[in-house]
Design a protein around this motif. Structure first.
Motif, short mmCIF file in Angstrom:
data_model
loop_
_atom_site.label_atom_id
_atom_site.label_comp_id
_atom_site.label_asym_id
_atom_site.label_seq_id
_atom_site.Cartn_x
_atom_site.Cartn_y
_atom_site.Cartn_z
N ARG A 240 1.05 -1.93 -21.56
CA ARG A 240 2.03 -1.76 -20.48
C ARG A 240 2.90 -0.54 -20.73
NH1 ARG A 240 7.20 -3.63 -20.24
NH2 ARG A 240 6.89 -5.12 -21.96
N GLU A 241 3.26 -0.31 -21.97
CA GLU A 241 4.10 0.83 -22.30
C GLU A 241 3.38 2.16 -22.14
OE1 GLU A 241 5.27 -0.05 -26.26
OE2 GLU A 241 6.85 -1.48 -25.68
N GLN A 242 2.04 2.12 -22.12
CA GLN A 242 1.26 3.35 -22.01
C GLN A 242 1.00 3.77 -20.57
OE1 GLN A 242 -2.30 2.50 -24.23
NE2 GLN A 242 -1.25 2.40 -26.19
N VAL A 243 1.18 2.87 -19.63
CA VAL A 243 0.91 3.17 -18.23
C VAL A 243 2.18 3.69 -17.57
CG1 VAL A 243 0.11 2.27 -16.01
CG2 VAL A 243 -0.84 1.36 -18.15
N ARG A 244 2.13 4.90 -17.07
CA ARG A 244 3.29 5.49 -16.40
C ARG A 244 3.40 4.95 -14.97
NH1 ARG A 244 2.02 11.68 -16.71
NH2 ARG A 244 0.11 10.78 -15.84
N PRO A 245 4.61 4.76 -14.48
CA PRO A 245 4.76 4.27 -13.11
C PRO A 245 4.00 5.13 -12.10
CG PRO A 245 6.85 4.17 -14.26
CD PRO A 245 5.90 4.88 -15.18
N ALA A 246 4.01 6.45 -12.30
CA ALA A 246 3.32 7.33 -11.36
C ALA A 246 1.82 7.08 -11.34
CB ALA A 246 3.59 8.80 -11.72
N ASP A 247 1.26 6.56 -12.44
CA ASP A 247 -0.17 6.30 -12.50
C ASP A 247 -0.61 5.22 -11.52
OD1 ASP A 247 -0.37 8.17 -14.51
OD2 ASP A 247 -0.35 6.70 -16.15
N VAL A 248 0.33 4.35 -11.14
CA VAL A 248 0.00 3.26 -10.23
C VAL A 248 0.78 3.37 -8.92
CG1 VAL A 248 -0.71 1.65 -12.03
CG2 VAL A 248 1.69 1.78 -11.40
N GLY A 249 1.32 4.56 -8.64
CA GLY A 249 1.99 4.80 -7.38
C GLY A 249 3.40 4.30 -7.29
N LEU A 250 4.06 4.10 -8.44
CA LEU A 250 5.44 3.64 -8.45
C LEU A 250 6.38 4.76 -8.83
CD1 LEU A 250 4.99 0.23 -10.32
CD2 LEU A 250 4.95 0.65 -7.86
N ARG A 251 7.63 4.65 -8.42
CA ARG A 251 8.63 5.64 -8.79
C ARG A 251 9.06 5.41 -10.24
NH1 ARG A 251 13.07 5.27 -4.14
NH2 ARG A 251 13.02 3.13 -4.92
N GLY B 34 -3.67 5.77 -4.96
CA GLY B 34 -2.22 5.81 -4.94
C GLY B 34 -1.65 7.08 -4.34
N LEU B 35 -2.44 8.15 -4.32
CA LEU B 35 -1.98 9.41 -3.75
C LEU B 35 -2.01 9.41 -2.22
CD1 LEU B 35 -3.74 11.93 -6.18
CD2 LEU B 35 -1.34 11.20 -6.21
N LEU B 36 -2.72 8.44 -1.64
CA LEU B 36 -2.86 8.39 -0.19
C LEU B 36 -1.82 7.44 0.40
CD1 LEU B 36 -6.77 8.19 -0.02
CD2 LEU B 36 -5.33 10.21 0.27
N GLY B 37 -0.55 7.72 0.14
CA GLY B 37 0.50 6.80 0.53
C GLY B 37 0.84 6.81 2.00
N ASP B 38 0.37 7.81 2.76
CA ASP B 38 0.73 7.91 4.17
C ASP B 38 -0.14 7.05 5.07
OD1 ASP B 38 2.72 9.68 3.56
OD2 ASP B 38 1.52 11.46 3.95
N ILE C 157 9.69 -1.14 8.72
CA ILE C 157 10.13 -2.54 8.86
C ILE C 157 9.28 -3.54 8.10
CG2 ILE C 157 11.02 -2.02 11.15
CD1 ILE C 157 8.64 -3.57 12.31
N GLY C 158 8.08 -3.11 7.67
CA GLY C 158 7.20 -4.14 7.13
C GLY C 158 6.56 -3.86 5.81
N THR C 159 6.90 -2.77 5.14
CA THR C 159 6.24 -2.43 3.89
C THR C 159 6.70 -3.34 2.77
OG1 THR C 159 6.02 -0.12 4.53
CG2 THR C 159 5.84 -0.62 2.19
N GLN C 160 5.73 -3.92 2.08
CA GLN C 160 6.02 -4.68 0.85
C GLN C 160 6.05 -3.67 -0.28
OE1 GLN C 160 3.11 -7.73 0.40
NE2 GLN C 160 3.54 -8.66 2.37
N ASP C 161 7.25 -3.18 -0.58
CA ASP C 161 7.39 -2.08 -1.51
C ASP C 161 7.37 -2.59 -2.94
OD1 ASP C 161 9.72 0.73 -1.65
OD2 ASP C 161 7.89 0.31 -2.75
N LEU C 162 6.37 -2.13 -3.74
CA LEU C 162 6.27 -2.52 -5.14
C LEU C 162 7.20 -1.72 -6.03
CD1 LEU C 162 2.42 -2.98 -5.58
CD2 LEU C 162 4.15 -4.71 -5.11
N ARG C 163 7.88 -0.76 -5.48
CA ARG C 163 8.74 0.10 -6.29
C ARG C 163 10.08 -0.59 -6.50
NH1 ARG C 163 8.33 5.29 -2.53
NH2 ARG C 163 9.05 3.64 -1.12
N ILE C 164 10.36 -0.92 -7.73
CA ILE C 164 11.57 -1.68 -8.06
C ILE C 164 12.60 -0.76 -8.67
CG2 ILE C 164 12.49 -3.60 -9.39
CD1 ILE C 164 9.70 -4.82 -9.28
N ASP C 165 13.76 -0.69 -8.05
CA ASP C 165 14.82 0.16 -8.60
C ASP C 165 15.38 -0.43 -9.87
OD1 ASP C 165 14.63 1.97 -6.53
OD2 ASP C 165 16.05 0.86 -5.27
N ALA C 166 15.74 0.43 -10.79
CA ALA C 166 16.34 -0.04 -12.04
C ALA C 166 17.72 -0.60 -11.76
CB ALA C 166 16.46 1.12 -13.03
N THR C 167 18.09 -1.60 -12.50
CA THR C 167 19.40 -2.21 -12.36
C THR C 167 20.15 -2.13 -13.68
OG1 THR C 167 18.46 -4.37 -12.90
CG2 THR C 167 18.61 -3.78 -10.56
#
Length: 281
Positions: free
Chosen positions: A15-26, A111-115, A271-281
């Protein structure tokens, strides 16, 4: 027998080796540790955060084969790493020919085809990855891996759940079966294909009638209308990229020319995207 300490260590290090950008996350600048968060791995794998957390803490129930495969995909394991993960859980790894493996590079490309909505399928119809826009478009698809995420199984066992216009049912059903016919011929004897066909023949008269036609065709492009409960009918052109081994397909859905599909996708994105990108808290 499951090797809990080794499993926990492998999952944490991977898990520590996978960068967020590798899976389309911020990535974000406020992350305290490298790699993905536990909840992000869980969401990408379609399992509960609690279940995944327990695995990393060397406790809880042993995961099923489908969960192990989903976690391996979420962590972008190659085939050797995936097999090692299965061994740590105490389960025999799937045969490499009989169990399609999604390469990390294909997930990165998707993941690069986000549009546009993008989905990765196995050659027997199971959704193994989708981007947030595809998740918003296909609202009826559960997150848990297995038959519930198999679009062919769902099409023939739950007709009331079809999100396509009734006028398209015959054409789309025939396309599902002819594509599965091609897989069945190419992978003759593979248990996952044989079981799916046998079960569909047992439970669906519609499938039996189409199967008896012996139509064979790998689907490489299509037109499809999604009936979405919030944005209405979305008319899309589907382009299919088939992996070299033929066991994984990348489906990208583009707005059909001459329609308002682009506007409807823009609205769905808001209005409907299930966004997997979780902001840091």
């Amino acid at each position: 027998m499951i090797d809990r300490p080794a499993l926990a260590d492998f999952l944490r290090r991977r898990r520590e080796q996978v960068r967020p950008a590798d899976v389309g996350l911020r990535g974000g600048s406020r992350r305290r540790t490298p790699g993905l968060r536990r909840e992000e791995v869980a969401q990408l794998a379609g399992i509960s955060t609690d279940h995944y957390t327990r695995l990393e803490q060397a406790r809880g129930s042993a995961p099923s084969a489908s969960v192990v495969a989903a976690v391996a995909r979420a962590l972008q394991c190659d085939e050797d790493q995936r097999d090692h993960l299965f061994h740590l859980v105490g389960i025999e790894p799937p045969r490499r020919r009989g169990e399609p493996h999604v390469r990390p590079g294909l997930i990165r490309l998707a993941g690069l085809l986000g549009d546009v909505p993008v989905i990765l399928f196995t050659d027997v119809g199971e959704v193994v990855w989708r981007n947030p826009l595809a998740a918003a478009l296909m609202t009826d698809l559960p997150e848990e891996p297995g038959r519930a995420r198999n679009v062919i199984w769902r099409w023939f066992t739950d007709p009331d759940g079809r999100i396509a216009p009734r006028d398209d049912w015959e054409r789309l059903g025939a396309a599902h079966v002819s594509d599965l016919r091609a897989t069945h011929a190419r992978r003759a004897g593979d248990p996952d294909v044989s079981r799916l066909v046998a079960d569909l023949l047992r439970v669906s008269e519609e499938f039996r009638e189409l199967w008896q036609r012996h139509d064979v065709a790998v689907r490489r492009q299509d037109r499809k209308t999604f009936l979405h409960p919030r944005v209405g009918a979305v008319e899309l052109r589907c382009e299919v990229l088939v992996s070299e081994a033929g066991d994984v397909r990348l489906l990208a859905y583009f707005p059909l020319e001459g329609t308002d599909a682009a506007d409807r996708l823009d609205l769905l994105r808001v209005i409907g995207t299930q966004d997997l990108r979780i902001d840091a808290t």
